[in-house]
Design a protein around this motif. Structure first.
Motif, PDB file in Angstrom:
ATOM      1  N   ARG A 186       0.833  -1.201   0.000  1.00 30.94           N
ATOM      2  CA  ARG A 186       0.000   0.000   0.000  1.00 30.94           C
ATOM      3  C   ARG A 186       0.871   1.257   0.000  1.00 30.94           C
ATOM      4  O   ARG A 186       0.605   2.206  -0.727  1.00 30.94           O
ATOM      5  N   TYR A 187       1.883   1.277   0.839  1.00 30.81           N
ATOM      6  CA  TYR A 187       2.757   2.440   0.922  1.00 30.81           C
ATOM      7  C   TYR A 187       4.032   2.042   1.625  1.00 30.81           C
ATOM      8  O   TYR A 187       4.120   0.966   2.227  1.00 30.81           O
ATOM      9  N   TYR A 188       5.027   2.896   1.521  1.00 35.88           N
ATOM     10  CA  TYR A 188       6.260   2.666   2.261  1.00 35.88           C
ATOM     11  C   TYR A 188       6.706   4.002   2.840  1.00 35.88           C
ATOM     12  O   TYR A 188       6.113   5.053   2.523  1.00 35.88           O
ATOM     13  N   LYS A 189       7.709   3.940   3.685  1.00 35.65           N
ATOM     14  CA  LYS A 189       8.140   5.159   4.359  1.00 35.65           C
ATOM     15  C   LYS A 189       9.474   5.611   3.801  1.00 35.65           C
ATOM     16  O   LYS A 189      10.433   4.842   3.768  1.00 35.65           O
ATOM     17  N   GLU A 190       9.496   6.841   3.318  1.00 40.92           N
ATOM     18  CA  GLU A 190      10.775   7.452   2.963  1.00 40.92           C
ATOM     19  C   GLU A 190      11.142   8.404   4.089  1.00 40.92           C
ATOM     20  O   GLU A 190      10.318   8.695   4.963  1.00 40.92           O
ATOM     21  N   THR A 191      12.367   8.894   4.027  1.00 42.27           N
ATOM     22  CA  THR A 191      12.777   9.819   5.083  1.00 42.27           C
ATOM     23  C   THR A 191      11.857  11.047   5.098  1.00 42.27           C
ATOM     24  O   THR A 191      11.640  11.658   6.133  1.00 42.27           O
ATOM     25  N   SER A 192      11.242  11.364   3.929  1.00 42.52           N
ATOM     26  CA  SER A 192      10.373  12.550   3.850  1.00 42.52           C
ATOM     27  C   SER A 192       8.918  12.255   4.211  1.00 42.52           C
ATOM     28  O   SER A 192       8.104  13.165   4.278  1.00 42.52           O
ATOM     29  N   GLY A 193       8.563  11.007   4.423  1.00 44.16           N
ATOM     30  CA  GLY A 193       7.179  10.691   4.778  1.00 44.16           C
ATOM     31  C   GLY A 193       6.675   9.447   4.070  1.00 44.16           C
ATOM     32  O   GLY A 193       7.423   8.777   3.349  1.00 44.16           O
ATOM     33  N   LEU A 194       5.384   9.149   4.258  1.00 47.14           N
ATOM     34  CA  LEU A 194       4.796   7.966   3.622  1.00 47.14           C
ATOM     35  C   LEU A 194       4.621   8.209   2.119  1.00 47.14           C
ATOM     36  O   LEU A 194       4.241   9.299   1.696  1.00 47.14           O
ATOM     37  N   MET A 195       4.890   7.160   1.331  1.00 42.72           N
ATOM     38  CA  MET A 195       4.812   7.271  -0.126  1.00 42.72           C
ATOM     39  C   MET A 195       3.959   6.135  -0.671  1.00 42.72           C
ATOM     40  O   MET A 195       4.082   4.981  -0.249  1.00 42.72           O
ATOM     41  N   LEU A 196       3.125   6.435  -1.659  1.00 38.76           N
ATOM     42  CA  LEU A 196       2.309   5.411  -2.301  1.00 38.76           C
ATOM     43  C   LEU A 196       3.189   4.373  -2.981  1.00 38.76           C
ATOM     44  O   LEU A 196       4.108   4.715  -3.724  1.00 38.76           O
ATOM     45  N   ASP A 197       2.879   3.118  -2.739  1.00 40.30           N
ATOM     46  CA  ASP A 197       3.602   2.006  -3.350  1.00 40.30           C
ATOM     47  C   ASP A 197       2.817   1.525  -4.580  1.00 40.30           C
ATOM     48  O   ASP A 197       1.840   2.157  -4.995  1.00 40.30           O
ATOM     49  N   VAL A 198       3.221   0.411  -5.130  1.00 46.85           N
ATOM     50  CA  VAL A 198       2.612  -0.094  -6.367  1.00 46.85           C
ATOM     51  C   VAL A 198       1.166  -0.561  -6.178  1.00 46.85           C
ATOM     52  O   VAL A 198       0.359  -0.469  -7.107  1.00 46.85           O
ATOM     53  N   GLY A 199       0.829  -1.043  -4.973  1.00 43.73           N
ATOM     54  CA  GLY A 199      -0.487  -1.651  -4.756  1.00 43.73           C
ATOM     55  C   GLY A 199      -1.670  -0.780  -5.171  1.00 43.73           C
ATOM     56  O   GLY A 199      -2.562  -1.244  -5.889  1.00 43.73           O
ATOM     57  N   PRO A 200      -1.704   0.479  -4.729  1.00 49.62           N
ATOM     58  CA  PRO A 200      -2.831   1.328  -5.118  1.00 49.62           C
ATOM     59  C   PRO A 200      -2.975   1.452  -6.640  1.00 49.62           C
ATOM     60  O   PRO A 200      -4.097   1.472  -7.156  1.00 49.62           O
ATOM     61  N   TYR A 201      -1.862   1.517  -7.348  1.00 47.75           N
ATOM     62  CA  TYR A 201      -1.927   1.643  -8.803  1.00 47.75           C
ATOM     63  C   TYR A 201      -2.343   0.323  -9.458  1.00 47.75           C
ATOM     64  O   TYR A 201      -3.023   0.311 -10.486  1.00 47.75           O
ATOM     65  N   MET A 202      -1.927  -0.787  -8.850  1.00 46.18           N
ATOM     66  CA  MET A 202      -2.410  -2.091  -9.304  1.00 46.18           C
ATOM     67  C   MET A 202      -3.928  -2.150  -9.167  1.00 46.18           C
ATOM     68  O   MET A 202      -4.641  -2.564 -10.097  1.00 46.18           O
ATOM     69  N   LYS A 203      -4.431  -1.717  -8.005  1.00 43.91           N
ATOM     70  CA  LYS A 203      -5.883  -1.722  -7.769  1.00 43.91           C
ATOM     71  C   LYS A 203      -6.594  -0.829  -8.785  1.00 43.91           C
ATOM     72  O   LYS A 203      -7.696  -1.142  -9.248  1.00 43.91           O
ATOM     73  N   ALA A 204      -5.979   0.302  -9.115  1.00 46.95           N
ATOM     74  CA  ALA A 204      -6.584   1.224 -10.078  1.00 46.95           C
ATOM     75  C   ALA A 204      -6.778   0.533 -11.432  1.00 46.95           C
ATOM     76  O   ALA A 204      -7.852   0.597 -12.031  1.00 46.95           O
ATOM     77  N   LEU A 205      -5.745  -0.163 -11.902  1.00 44.93           N
ATOM     78  CA  LEU A 205      -5.848  -0.845 -13.202  1.00 44.93           C
ATOM     79  C   LEU A 205      -6.799  -2.036 -13.119  1.00 44.93           C
ATOM     80  O   LEU A 205      -7.525  -2.320 -14.077  1.00 44.93           O
ATOM     81  N   GLU A 206      -6.785  -2.744 -11.989  1.00 48.32           N
ATOM     82  CA  GLU A 206      -7.733  -3.851 -11.822  1.00 48.32           C
ATOM     83  C   GLU A 206      -9.165  -3.348 -11.976  1.00 48.32           C
ATOM     84  O   GLU A 206      -9.976  -3.943 -12.675  1.00 48.32           O
ATOM     85  N   TYR A 207      -9.457  -2.245 -11.308  1.00 47.03           N
ATOM     86  CA  TYR A 207     -10.815  -1.704 -11.339  1.00 47.03           C
ATOM     87  C   TYR A 207     -11.148  -1.174 -12.736  1.00 47.03           C
ATOM     88  O   TYR A 207     -12.237  -1.424 -13.268  1.00 47.03           O
ATOM     89  N   ALA A 208     -10.205  -0.456 -13.324  1.00 44.89           N
ATOM     90  CA  ALA A 208     -10.468   0.146 -14.641  1.00 44.89           C
ATOM     91  C   ALA A 208     -10.787  -0.923 -15.683  1.00 44.89           C
ATOM     92  O   ALA A 208     -11.657  -0.736 -16.531  1.00 44.89           O
TER      93      ALA A 208
END
Lengths: 270, 270
Positions: free
Chosen positions: B157-179
């Motif tokens: 879902r997301y991972y943590k960079e030194t600058s904060g939480l970042m969107l990972d591949v999962g949300p974009y996978m879900k987007a294409l699955e739904y589309a």
């Protein structure tokens, strides 16, 4: 299927989807779908009540209507039910201050909305503004809220531009839902409240109304769940597999809006 | 909970997640998590077998290992199980030619793959390359296939960079699955095949292994479903609510990798 006369008996009002039914959007303002300009004129000249019911969330109603008028359509802002104004009402009622993940074209609809120190996210068909950076901003706003609220203007999967199929807001809504482990509130079709507000505007009951759209799920399925009848046009995002959809069966499939209006004028009470 | 000695009895091998356990990625190569450099060294100096098992899909293994070595970690490419090489094997076996929706940093892993006239989409943690245009390209490829194949390198879902939480591949996978109305094939954690290939590399059975990760679902839940034990570290993307996750309960929660290694060295057979 029953004869058209039976299927359309008692219809007093018509809700018309815009994109994919009246016109295909795209470069230079898009193009009218053949026969649709005349079909809208004939419908408005009949005794049937007409309301435009769109999930368009990339343009303000003013811009959308201007574009359609330039293509020859007889349409005014007051005849259009669209999700951005409905969302603004919700934001005001609930004291919500949104981070707006939207297209610049619709930003003017939110002019009266306080967007400082956001306590929710509003997502719309943002097109090119669906950058990683903007998506990540929305994600970070939601993750910092104790009770994250995500309001989505529609949840369409895709729409058709003159250049091809384009991702709509729905996939990006799903992305944020998954990322944050939340469920969005959808404003727009297929939300029953949205269809009902369109029907109220023309004073027609659901059982007396027919929705005409190109989206088998959002238009047809959504309207039917509200007690309306619904026709799917074979224009816009229509795909042949829609006629064998596992869950939704339209009350009729027509080649385009012109055919739908032919049938309506022929088979509903004069 | 049972005492640690019981919970860790019979452990012979350890799978280590990398991002959020060894280091937090970010600008300038990221930063090592306090105590992790030493913890890895102590673990590798013990009798326990060690394998790094990552869903990192933004960098090639060579780049990732180079970065970790610069931070002081004792790690080599041959010790890393990562999704891009696993995906390449699948592509070759099935004669698939991918449209690559990936970060430039991982592109070298796909050097030997034919990407002409795509008949599938491979999606990875593309970061800034998750533009609307690139997402729409992937969507259009999938919509033109009779049997659309979407391969996703992980589904975090997301991972943590030194600058904060970042969107990972999962949300974009879900987007294409739904589309597209499809289901992606996930290569990487929590896919059982992926964990098994990591275990095979060190010759350890699932019941003799423990996974250490910061992701309650992908690391902990995934490993447990394979018959492994799993510890969650309170670093990286860990959030306090993870300890009350509705579906997944780790075999133990530890402050960081250093504490995990302390416990392992103390309670497993010397």
């Amino acid at each position: 299927m029953a004869p058209w006369g039976e299927r359309l008996a008692g219809v007093r009002g018509v809700l018309l989807d815009i994109s994919g039914v009246l016109y295909d959007s795209g470069a230079g303002g898009g193009t009218a779908i053949a026969g649709s300009v005349e079909a809208v004129a004939r419908l408005k000249g009949s005794r049937l009540k007409v309301r435009f019911c769109t999930n368009e969330s990339q343009k303000s109603r003013a811009e959308l209507v201007g574009q359609l008028r330039r293509l020859g359509f007889d349409i005014s802002e007051g005849e259009v039910t669209a999700p951005a104004p409905a969302a603004c009402q919700i934001l005001k009622e609930r004291g919500l201050r949104p981070y707006l993940l939207i297209h610049d074209g619709v930003r003017s609809e939110f002019d009266q909305i306080d967007t400082s120190n956001p306590n929710c996210v509003v997502i719309a068909d943002a097109g090119e503004s669906f950058s990683y950076q903007n998506m990540n901003n929305a994600f970070q706003v939601l993750m910092e809220l104790e009770n994250p609220v995500l309001i989505s203007l529609g949840k369409g999967r895709y729409y058709k531009e003159t250049s091809g199929l384009m991702l709509d807001v729905g996939p990006y809504m799903k992305a944020l839902e998954y990322a944050c482990g939340i469920k969005a509130e959808v404003v727009g079709k297929p939300s029953p409240e949205f269809f009902k507000s369109a029907l109220q505007a023309i004073g027609v009951e659901a059982h007396q109304a027919v929705m005409i759209g190109d989206d088998i799920v959002g238009d047809v399925g959504g309207a039917q769940r509200c007690g309306m009848r619904a026709l799917q046009v074979r224009t816009g995002k229509f795909r042949p597999s829609d006629e064998h959809h596992p869950e939704v069966k339209a009350d009729g499939y027509v080649d385009n809006l012109a055919e739908a209006v032919d049938l309506l004028l022929q088979h509903t009470d004069k």
